[in-house]
Design an enzyme around this catalytic site. Structure first.
Site, mmCIF file in Angstrom:
data_model
loop_
_atom_site.group_PDB
_atom_site.id
_atom_site.type_symbol
_atom_site.label_atom_id
_atom_site.label_comp_id
_atom_site.label_asym_id
_atom_site.label_seq_id
_atom_site.Cartn_x
_atom_site.Cartn_y
_atom_site.Cartn_z
ATOM 1 C CG ASP A 146 58.092 61.999 30.646
ATOM 2 O OD1 ASP A 146 57.528 62.921 31.279
ATOM 3 O OD2 ASP A 146 58.467 60.943 31.180
ATOM 4 N N GLY A 175 49.075 56.954 29.228
ATOM 5 C CA GLY A 175 49.730 56.880 30.532
ATOM 6 C C GLY A 175 50.265 58.224 30.985
ATOM 7 C CB SER A 176 51.266 59.298 34.307
ATOM 8 O OG SER A 176 52.217 58.311 34.639
ATOM 9 C CB CYS A 177 55.645 58.239 31.697
ATOM 10 S SG CYS A 177 55.722 58.107 33.472
ATOM 11 C CG PHE A 178 55.574 56.378 26.944
ATOM 12 C CD1 PHE A 178 56.725 56.431 27.716
ATOM 13 C CD2 PHE A 178 55.196 55.162 26.419
ATOM 14 C CE1 PHE A 178 57.465 55.287 27.970
ATOM 15 C CE2 PHE A 178 55.929 54.013 26.668
ATOM 16 C CZ PHE A 178 57.059 54.073 27.438
#
Ligand code: UDX
Length: 429
Positions: free
Chosen positions: A270, A264-267
């Site tokens: 980040d 995904g684009s976050c985990f």
């Protein structure tokens, strides 16, 4: 309230249409003309459950529009959300060029605006960015002082793809990082959601809460994957272990689904950005976060190891890959765990037949003509020697495997139910 939202990516469009659905008058700003035209026609440039409907409703109601003109958007609104992307650079640090460009344009407009204006950072930015990057640019370009002529807040988003509309309208909590209480009060007013707790903090603490939330959830996933890998060796039932520990309210059952890991684009982005900031800027080498990423990098390749253990050399064989998106309910391929799996299979001389209910088109950008793209499950399975399940799409629960040449199925998401029909093996269960 009259609100402008800078950036019509995923977060911007959901924030903009969500606020319009709550009765605010919203102008979304983007630099991409094609996107702006699409949005104004009620067509969402991204696929997200219920977003198209919310966008169409907002346009029909007349309190929502998109524009290229940031200056007018700032003049005609009381507050602006910054919702631009913060992609990863090659070294894992966050690239702030879009944040800087948005700050510059807002600052230029504020120079000519007399009334108080609130600027709210919603993009995920590493702790300190609002104070050290946004505020200095706004002050420089406007010639005015933060906390006087304009206010600054940081309100992180916690939207899950596929559930983002629901998460926006019913958040678990609202975090408001504020430069001062005048700005915080206004931000609270705009985020007002019935029965939901608010937490007011300073700016960098709000930024850190966002990173810490994602890092903790990612840690839970790598933790259960590591436990699952050990369970499989000992012969313990990973799924029951997950259920058993999740019954402890201090642990909770969420984010304890074992599998090929998080994408995904976050985990991934980040966790890497936080590690990068800790070690490069503050000389602290994060040990837990490092291990979280290490487990996550290894996990997808374990599925191939299982296939090799059962089938021997995979060179020349045909694999059906069911699932290309990073999770079910999205066409998003970013950091999908299917990506390293497919690249490794290609490297090993395997012919890959991929299928995804939504992400087939996006996948073409990643794999080009290195794999074939099936239109349905049966086409992907046709004459395949083995099958890997890599995304938890509900349509993969019950599959007719008759068209396959081989019988081996390796499930990376614990989704298949009719396991007796095939030579089934789960990744860590
Ligand atoms: C996440 C956060 O949930 C959200 O709060 C934040 O704002 C953005 O990042 P998202 O990336 O949309 O949202 O997906 P999420 O549902 O959290 O799943 C992320 C990844 O973890 C997926 O690849 C999913 O398959 C995987 N996952 C999730 C597991 O492997 N096991 C689990 O138990 C949960």
């Amino acid at each position: 309230m009259r609100i402008s939202v800078i950036g019509t990516g995923y977060v911007g469009l959901i924030t903009g249409t969500g606020l319009a659905s709550k009765g605010h008058t919203v102008t979304c700003v983007d630099i991409d003309k094609e996107k702006v035209e699409k949005i104004n026609k009620g067509i969402s440039p991204i696929f997200e459950e219920n977003l198209d409907e919310m966008l169409k409703k907002a346009i029909a109601k007349g309190n929502f529009n998109a524009t290229l003109d940031i200056k007018n958007a700032i003049f005609n609104t009381e507050l602006s959300f910054i919702c631009v992307g913060t992609p990863s650079k090659d070294d894992g640090s966050a690239d702030l060029k879009y944040v800087e460009a948005a700050a510059k344009s807002i600052g230029e407009a504020l120079k000519e605006k007399d009334a108080y204006h609130l600027v709210i950072m919603k993009s995920t930015v590493i702790p300190g960015t609002t104070e050290n990057v946004l505020i200095p640019i706004l002050e420089k370009e406007s010639g005015k002082k933060a906390g006087e002529a304009f206010g600054v807040c940081m309100t992180p988003e916690f939207l899950r793809e596929g559930r983002a509309v629901e998460d926006f309208l019913n958040p678990d909590r609202v975090i408001i990082g504020q430069l001062d209480s005048k700005a915080g009060n206004l931000a609270k007013q705009v985020h007002e959601t019935k029965d939901r707790p608010f937490l007011r903090t300073d700016l960098r603490t709000a930024e850190m809460i966002k990173y810490s939330s994602n890092a903790f959830l990612a840690t839970k996933i790598s933790f259960i994957n590591e436990i699952g890998n050990i369970c499989k060796k000992i012969g313990a039932d990973t799924l029951q272990v997950s259920r058993g520990i999740g019954m402890d309210h201090r642990i909770s059952p969420h984010f304890l689904r074992p599998g090929i890991g998080f994408g995904g684009s976050c985990f991934p982005k980040d966790v890497k950005a936080l590690m990068h900031q800790a070690s490069d800027d503050y000389d602290y080498k994060p040990k837990i976060l490092n291990a979280v990423m290490e487990v996550n990098d290894d996990q997808p390749l374990r599925l191939i190891e299982l296939a090799e253990k059962k089938l021997g050399d995979l060179n020349g064989k045909t694999a059906a890959i069911l699932g290309l998106a990073f999770k079910a309910g999205t066409d998003d391929l970013r950091e999908s765990r299917a990506i390293p799996i497919i690249h490794k299979l290609i490297e090993k001389g395997v012919k890959v037949q991929g299928y995804d209910p939504k992400a087939g088109e996006t996948a073409k950008e990643e794999f080009g003509d290195k794999i074939t793209y099936a239109q349905n499950i049966q086409e992907a399975l046709k004459d395949a020697d083995f099958c890997l399940i890599t995304t938890e799409w509900p349509e993969f629960k019950n599959i007719n495997f008759d068209g396959m040449k081989g019988k081996a199925v390796f499930d990376g998401r614990n989704i298949l139910e009719n396991r007796a029909d095939v030579d089934y093996e789960g990744l860590c269960w």
